[in-house]
Scaffold this active site. Sequence first.
Site, PDB file in Angstrom:
ATOM      1  N   HIS B 168      -0.490  -6.367  -1.351  1.00 11.85           N
ATOM      2  CA  HIS B 168       0.176  -6.214  -2.292  1.00 11.85           C
ATOM      3  C   HIS B 168       0.502  -7.508  -3.084  1.00 11.85           C
ATOM      4  CE1 HIS B 168       2.682  -3.627  -5.259  1.00 11.85           C
ATOM      5  NE2 HIS B 168       3.300  -4.643  -5.281  1.00 11.85           N
ATOM      6  N   CYS B 169      -0.052  -7.830  -4.231  1.00 12.12           N
ATOM      7  CA  CYS B 169       0.190  -9.021  -4.838  1.00 12.12           C
ATOM      8  C   CYS B 169       1.407  -8.720  -5.972  1.00 12.12           C
ATOM      9  CB  CYS B 169      -1.125  -9.485  -5.532  1.00 12.12           C
ATOM     10  SG  CYS B 169      -0.734 -11.269  -6.281  1.00 12.12           S
TER      11      CYS B 169
END
Lengths: 148, 389
Positions: B168-169
């Site tokens: 998850h960025c």
Amino acid sequence: RRPHSASLANKVFIQRDYSEGTVCKFQTKFPSELDSRIEKTLFEDTVKTLNNYYAEAEKIGGHSYLEGCLACITAYLIFLCMETRYEKVLKKISRYIQEQNEKIYAPRGLLITDPIERGMRVIEISIYEDRGSSGSSSGSSTTSSSGR
Amino acid sequence: MSAVMISRKVTRKWEKLPGKNTFCCDGRVMMARQKGVFYLTLFLIVGTCALFFAFECPYLAVRLSAAIPVFAIVLFLFVMAMLLRTSFSDPGVLPRALPEEANFIEMEIEAANGSIQAGQRPPPRIRNVQINNQIVKLKYCYTCKIFRPPRASHCSICDNCVDRFDHHCPWVGNCVGKRNYRYFYLFTLSLSLLTIYIFTFDIVHVALRSMDSGFLNTLKETPGTVIEVLVCFFTLWSVVGLTGFHTYLISLNQTTNEDIKGSWSGKNRIQNPYSHKNIIKNCCEVLCGPTYPSVLDRRGLMSVEAPSSTSSPPTPDNAATKSNPATPNTKTTAPLIPNEHTPDEAKPGIGTPPQKTNGSIPKEGKPSSPRGASPKRSPAPIVVKESAH
């Protein structure tokens, strides 16, 4: 079309076959709930044809490279006007399932749901019973170990 | 006479989707809930490029070549396109199981487990599949009520199972998964090029202009240069390193999630069954593979009838799928245990990193350490959040 007096009795879920990796492929094992409703060969044909369609959509070769490179060069804006190969095959699959339902499954009181509506996880087959007969198969006997 | 007014309100499916995503443009855009860092990314990229076009480009276009700003614009547009594509697209979210499917799986599990004595803990819900002659364990997700396909993982920030989950960025405000990984990679690659480009031409500009008017005067005339150089300097270390790391992962056909958990490393672990053992083939599959469709129907219609004369509440949960005529509205009655964590399996591998990581630093030698004021990117930009379901 299902008979208008039929009611939903049960649903069978054909699971994914991961033996070849993450490609979309469904198990061809014949579920016992359908034993009395449809011939094994017809069912297997349907699933095998679907598997072939998905394999065609996910094939990595000249065509997919070309599509990928072309799309990259145009910063993927080309997909605003062009349909991807996967989308084209999905339409074919949708037509095929509709045709199978009309010709083979509905006359037997069954209905196939397009896997894309179930997250490509399962092929859902709904089993309908005539309202006249009592719904005998309401509690399903589960299939033995879902195949590997 | 009774005036029966039936108000038909049309809702699209995205309004009823579970999970912690936010949707825009009537379901066309899909992002995570926290978008603050994404706005920062946008601000830094657009701001730095704006300064470059304002201060450097007029001088360089005249002094050297007009191609310099033109190429910069093209590169900038490409970076923005890749960023927006990564941020706004569906990363490959797997929709949750409908009640009948969940029931079906429950009954299969019960049949497989047999009878459990009272007081005994039920065994972990694992399914073994054989992929390319390796045994891979599929875990059951208690939130989504499915056995996760291989390489899928549950993102606790977005509360979704994502196919081929990478990480998850927060910088792009979205998960990176099967559908948007290549855009993410192209974003980091093009951003590296853009940063190097701006940095180089900043130096060139300062050098050339200093020859004409002197160093201090140059800085006074173009104060934007200083900001640009600072931003680019910090960005270079992190983004270039990140690009290198992902290039390494792609050549091995691994995801960040697998790399951090050490799924395919260590003596007692199996080898990566998805790798073609050939760098070119792996790169081609990841970058030039087919463009997968979204299986999350966001813009489908759910029509809701709300007769005002009766008091029956509308049933918005009744997904109006076209070939599912009799979806029962009741939730599953099978003995599902909500959100229970599976008991931890024995971890045989050596040096297996913990499953929950925060601000993970990739194993590859990233030549960085946290720098001073306002770095554009910290050296550990990846936040891998996976709840140990």
